[in-house]
Design an enzyme around this catalytic site. Structure first.
Site, PDB file in Angstrom:
ATOM      1  N   GLY A   1       0.391  -1.460  -0.195  1.00 32.42           N
ATOM      2  CA  GLY A   1       0.282   0.049   0.144  1.00 32.42           C
ATOM      3  C   GLY A   1       0.802   1.225  -0.104  1.00 32.42           C
ATOM      4  O   GLY A   1       0.236   2.140   0.304  1.00 32.42           O
ATOM      5  N   ALA A   2       1.993   1.278  -0.859  1.00 34.92           N
ATOM      6  CA  ALA A   2       2.950   2.794  -0.417  1.00 34.92           C
ATOM      7  C   ALA A   2       2.452   3.238  -1.400  1.00 34.92           C
ATOM      8  O   ALA A   2       3.468   4.069  -1.980  1.00 34.92           O
ATOM      9  CB  ALA A   2       4.466   2.060  -0.416  1.00 34.92           C
ATOM     10  N   ASN A   3       1.271   3.312  -3.089  1.00 38.84           N
ATOM     11  CA  ASN A   3       1.240   4.392  -3.711  1.00 38.84           C
ATOM     12  C   ASN A   3       0.199   5.015  -3.222  1.00 38.84           C
ATOM     13  O   ASN A   3       0.605   6.592  -3.787  1.00 38.84           O
ATOM     14  CB  ASN A   3       0.980   3.161  -4.960  1.00 38.84           C
ATOM     15  CG  ASN A   3      -1.022   2.727  -4.850  1.00 38.84           C
ATOM     16  OD1 ASN A   3      -0.807   2.015  -3.652  1.00 38.84           O
ATOM     17  ND2 ASN A   3      -1.652   3.250  -5.538  1.00 38.84           N
TER      18      ASN A   3
ATOM     19  N   GLY B   1      -1.122   7.502   0.833  1.00 34.71           N
ATOM     20  CA  GLY B   1      -1.323   7.859   1.944  1.00 34.71           C
ATOM     21  C   GLY B   1       0.009   7.506   2.619  1.00 34.71           C
ATOM     22  O   GLY B   1       0.950   7.807   2.637  1.00 34.71           O
ATOM     23  N   ILE B   2      -0.036   6.387   4.234  1.00 38.54           N
ATOM     24  CA  ILE B   2       0.965   6.173   4.867  1.00 38.54           C
ATOM     25  C   ILE B   2       2.019   5.521   4.702  1.00 38.54           C
ATOM     26  O   ILE B   2       2.598   5.919   4.922  1.00 38.54           O
ATOM     27  CB  ILE B   2      -0.100   5.861   6.414  1.00 38.54           C
ATOM     28  CG1 ILE B   2      -0.889   6.926   7.335  1.00 38.54           C
ATOM     29  CG2 ILE B   2       0.835   5.397   7.264  1.00 38.54           C
ATOM     30  CD1 ILE B   2      -2.069   5.987   8.113  1.00 38.54           C
ATOM     31  N   GLY B   3       2.000   4.501   4.035  1.00 33.34           N
ATOM     32  CA  GLY B   3       1.955   3.774   3.120  1.00 33.34           C
ATOM     33  C   GLY B   3       3.569   4.466   2.187  1.00 33.34           C
ATOM     34  O   GLY B   3       4.660   4.281   2.294  1.00 33.34           O
TER      35      GLY B   3
ATOM     36  N   SER C   1      -5.474  -0.299  13.670  1.00 36.04           N
ATOM     37  CA  SER C   1      -6.439   1.007  14.309  1.00 36.04           C
ATOM     38  C   SER C   1      -6.764   0.706  15.188  1.00 36.04           C
ATOM     39  O   SER C   1      -7.054  -0.397  16.026  1.00 36.04           O
ATOM     40  CB  SER C   1      -7.300   0.861  12.762  1.00 36.04           C
ATOM     41  OG  SER C   1      -8.485   1.844  13.152  1.00 36.04           O
TER      42      SER C   1
ATOM     43  N   TYR D   1     -14.528  -4.249   9.150  1.00 37.83           N
ATOM     44  CA  TYR D   1     -13.094  -3.520   9.769  1.00 37.83           C
ATOM     45  C   TYR D   1     -12.468  -3.309  10.597  1.00 37.83           C
ATOM     46  O   TYR D   1     -11.291  -3.708  10.743  1.00 37.83           O
ATOM     47  CB  TYR D   1     -13.568  -1.552   9.249  1.00 37.83           C
ATOM     48  CG  TYR D   1     -12.465  -1.035   9.017  1.00 37.83           C
ATOM     49  CD1 TYR D   1     -11.352  -1.166   7.727  1.00 37.83           C
ATOM     50  CD2 TYR D   1     -12.225  -0.147  10.169  1.00 37.83           C
ATOM     51  CE1 TYR D   1     -10.322  -0.496   7.893  1.00 37.83           C
ATOM     52  CE2 TYR D   1     -11.099   0.753  10.165  1.00 37.83           C
ATOM     53  CZ  TYR D   1      -9.731   0.482   9.172  1.00 37.83           C
ATOM     54  OH  TYR D   1      -8.811   1.032   9.148  1.00 37.83           O
TER      55      TYR D   1
HETATM   56  N1  NAP Z   1      -5.933   7.360   7.166  1.00 32.54           N
HETATM   57  C1  NAP Z   1      -6.201   6.927   8.746  1.00 32.54           C
HETATM   58  O1  NAP Z   1      -6.900   7.796   9.353  1.00 32.54           O
HETATM   59  C2  NAP Z   1      -5.958   5.369   9.509  1.00 32.54           C
HETATM   60  C3  NAP Z   1      -6.215   4.950  11.374  1.00 32.54           C
HETATM   61  C4  NAP Z   1      -6.246   3.365  10.918  1.00 32.54           C
HETATM   62  C5  NAP Z   1      -5.503   2.780  10.604  1.00 32.54           C
HETATM   63  N2  NAP Z   1      -5.636   3.263   9.012  1.00 32.54           N
HETATM   64  C6  NAP Z   1      -4.756   2.017   8.406  1.00 32.54           C
HETATM   65  O2  NAP Z   1      -3.415   2.585   7.503  1.00 32.54           O
HETATM   66  C7  NAP Z   1      -3.286   1.808   6.638  1.00 32.54           C
HETATM   67  C8  NAP Z   1      -2.836   2.409   5.508  1.00 32.54           C
HETATM   68  O3  NAP Z   1      -4.351   3.212   5.055  1.00 32.54           O
HETATM   69  P1  NAP Z   1      -3.631   4.908   4.765  1.00 32.54           P
HETATM   70  O4  NAP Z   1      -5.059   6.378   5.550  1.00 32.54           O
HETATM   71  O5  NAP Z   1      -2.445   5.575   3.590  1.00 32.54           O
HETATM   72  O6  NAP Z   1      -4.545   4.796   3.529  1.00 32.54           O
HETATM   73  P2  NAP Z   1      -5.325   4.849   1.425  1.00 32.54           P
HETATM   74  O7  NAP Z   1      -4.275   6.336   1.200  1.00 32.54           O
HETATM   75  O8  NAP Z   1      -5.934   4.429   1.247  1.00 32.54           O
HETATM   76  O9  NAP Z   1      -3.887   3.970   1.571  1.00 32.54           O
HETATM   77  C9  NAP Z   1      -4.097   2.638   1.367  1.00 32.54           C
HETATM   78  C10 NAP Z   1      -3.103   1.581   0.306  1.00 32.54           C
HETATM   79  O10 NAP Z   1      -4.414   0.037   0.537  1.00 32.54           O
HETATM   80  C11 NAP Z   1      -4.063   0.029  -0.612  1.00 32.54           C
HETATM   81  N3  NAP Z   1      -4.817  -1.076  -1.126  1.00 32.54           N
HETATM   82  C12 NAP Z   1      -5.875  -1.198  -1.056  1.00 32.54           C
HETATM   83  N4  NAP Z   1      -6.778  -2.478  -1.416  1.00 32.54           N
HETATM   84  C13 NAP Z   1      -5.297  -3.769  -1.460  1.00 32.54           C
HETATM   85  C14 NAP Z   1      -5.447  -4.522  -2.191  1.00 32.54           C
HETATM   86  N5  NAP Z   1      -6.795  -5.406  -1.893  1.00 32.54           N
HETATM   87  N6  NAP Z   1      -4.482  -5.395  -2.136  1.00 32.54           N
HETATM   88  C15 NAP Z   1      -3.168  -4.736  -2.515  1.00 32.54           C
HETATM   89  N7  NAP Z   1      -3.116  -2.767  -1.642  1.00 32.54           N
HETATM   90  C16 NAP Z   1      -4.381  -2.312  -1.697  1.00 32.54           C
HETATM   91  C17 NAP Z   1      -4.004   1.305  -1.840  1.00 32.54           C
HETATM   92  O11 NAP Z   1      -3.958   0.718  -3.060  1.00 32.54           O
HETATM   93  P3  NAP Z   1      -4.814   1.480  -3.829  1.00 32.54           P
HETATM   94  O12 NAP Z   1      -4.313   2.957  -4.412  1.00 32.54           O
HETATM   95  O13 NAP Z   1      -5.015   0.603  -4.922  1.00 32.54           O
HETATM   96  O14 NAP Z   1      -6.228   1.637  -3.262  1.00 32.54           O
HETATM   97  C18 NAP Z   1      -3.490   1.916  -1.034  1.00 32.54           C
HETATM   98  O15 NAP Z   1      -2.133   2.085  -1.353  1.00 32.54           O
HETATM   99  C19 NAP Z   1      -4.630   0.946   6.355  1.00 32.54           C
HETATM  100  O16 NAP Z   1      -4.368  -0.203   7.340  1.00 32.54           O
HETATM  101  C20 NAP Z   1      -5.688   1.721   6.490  1.00 32.54           C
HETATM  102  O17 NAP Z   1      -6.605   0.241   8.079  1.00 32.54           O
HETATM  103  C21 NAP Z   1      -5.111   4.497   8.475  1.00 32.54           C
END
Ligand code: NAP
Length: 317
Positions: free
Chosen positions: A26-28, A30-32, A158, A184
């Protein structure tokens, strides 16, 4: 570890990653993306799979603009497909044979998919993407992790794991589907249980590898809008709108607990980190609250066995 030791950790405190090979899902986005950027900045070679090669390459272009000369490998990985996870793990094994990884970060995830969806394997999409896929990926890549101190497996959970419940008769939401505080939260509690159980197994086996984890609090990323149908439940949208200006942080700050868990010498085996502020929504990384259910050892063992059955893998540490 005391709270104070972690309070002011920033990306500048990430130690040199020269000579280390990191794989982050998921490094493309957000946080990743932010975590991958900082690890690359510190000299890590980063493998960053995405759901398409163009998404992975786009992230690589953005990182290279910031870190010219960064060593980055794209890949294709759909965590919602067990076959895709197996194919990607095989790709890693062929490209980097033997014990070749220093850090695996299970970061990718989806949140609050509005209506229940099943994956190609027949599993509920959030449970599959956030938990089953990462479990299988970790099991398959485990032989590739270098058996030495400093090697870590990081699982991103989370704060919502505190509201989670593992319902063995409803793991795939077959009885009842609640997008956020159901599917979730269950998937993210499963992540935390996995992180802690993995550490217990690593310790029992005398392994120098550490399992750590974190959660980003409330970070503004694509997560809030990227559920496959792109529609969040009304209640969640209202709460988010109220909280956003008060209690959110950007993705770079949201990445700090992950970076702390991945690279700080102060992170302890089994340590779980989140933001220091109100309700762990924003702030610098500190040890985070662990839901009581995540401390239930029988539950953890049962979930591990059930996950092995669902993913068809025998994960022997
Ligand atoms: N943001 C918050 O406030 C928050 C809070 C609690 C926990 N988290 C956790 O933090 C982590 C990162 O989330 P984020 O906030 O950075 O969100 P994000 O920007 O939506 O990033 C999520 C990443 O996961 C990838 N992904 C989704 N479905 C996938 C699949 N089936 N196979 C492979 N990759 C997939 C997405 O790829 P695509 O670009 O292709 O969709 C994207 O690269 C997640 O585990 C999330 O549950 C986030």
């Amino acid at each position: 570890m005391s709270t104070n030791t972690a309070t002011l950790f920033t990306a500048n405190d990430v130690p040199s990653q020269q000579g280390r090979r990191v794989l982050i899902t998921g490094a493309n986005s957000g946080i990743g993306y932010e975590a991958a950027l900082e690890l690359a900045r510190r000299g890590a070679e980063v493998i960053l799979p995405a759901r398409s090669m163009s998404k992975a390459n786009d992230a690589i272009s953005r990182i290279v603009r910031e870190v010219p000369g960064a060593r980055l490998t794209p890949g294709i990985l759909d965590l919602a497909s067990l076959a895709s996870v197996r194919a990607f793990a095989a790709f890693v094994g062929e490209k980097f044979p033997g014990e070749s990884l220093d850090l695996l970060i299970n970061n990718a995830g989806v949140m609050a998919v509005p209506a229940r969806e099943l994956t190609v394997d027949g599993y509920e999409r959030q449970f599959a993407t956030n938990y089953l896929g990462p479990f299988l990926l970790t099991a398959l890549l485990y032989p590739h992790l270098r058996r030495k101190r400093g090697t870590r497996i990081v699982t991103v959970s989370s704060g919502v794991s505190n509201q989670g419940k593992i319902e063995f008769d409803n793991l795939q939401s077959e009885r009842l589907y609640k997008p956020m505080f159901g599917a979730y939260s269950q998937s993210k509690l499963a992540d935390l249980i996995f992180q802690l159980e993995l550490q217990r197994r690593l310790s029992a086996a005398g392994s120098p590898i550490a399992s750590t984890g974190g959660h980003p609090g409330y970070a503004i990323t694509n997560l809030q809008t990227s559920g496959p149908a792109g529609v969040m439940p009304l209640g969640f949208r209202i709460v988010s709108t109220i909280l956003k200006p008060l209690a959110s942080q950007d993705a770079a700050h949201g990445a700090l607990p992950t970076l702390f868990a991945a690279a700080s010498p102060l992170a302890t085996p089994g340590g779980y980190y989140g933001p220091s502020g109100f309700q762990e929504l924003k702030g610098y990384p500190v040890p985070a609250k662990i839901a009581p259910a995540a401390k239930d050892l029988d539950l953890a063992k049962r979930l591990w066995s059930e996950t092995e059955r669902l993913t068809g893998v025998n994960f022997a540490v």
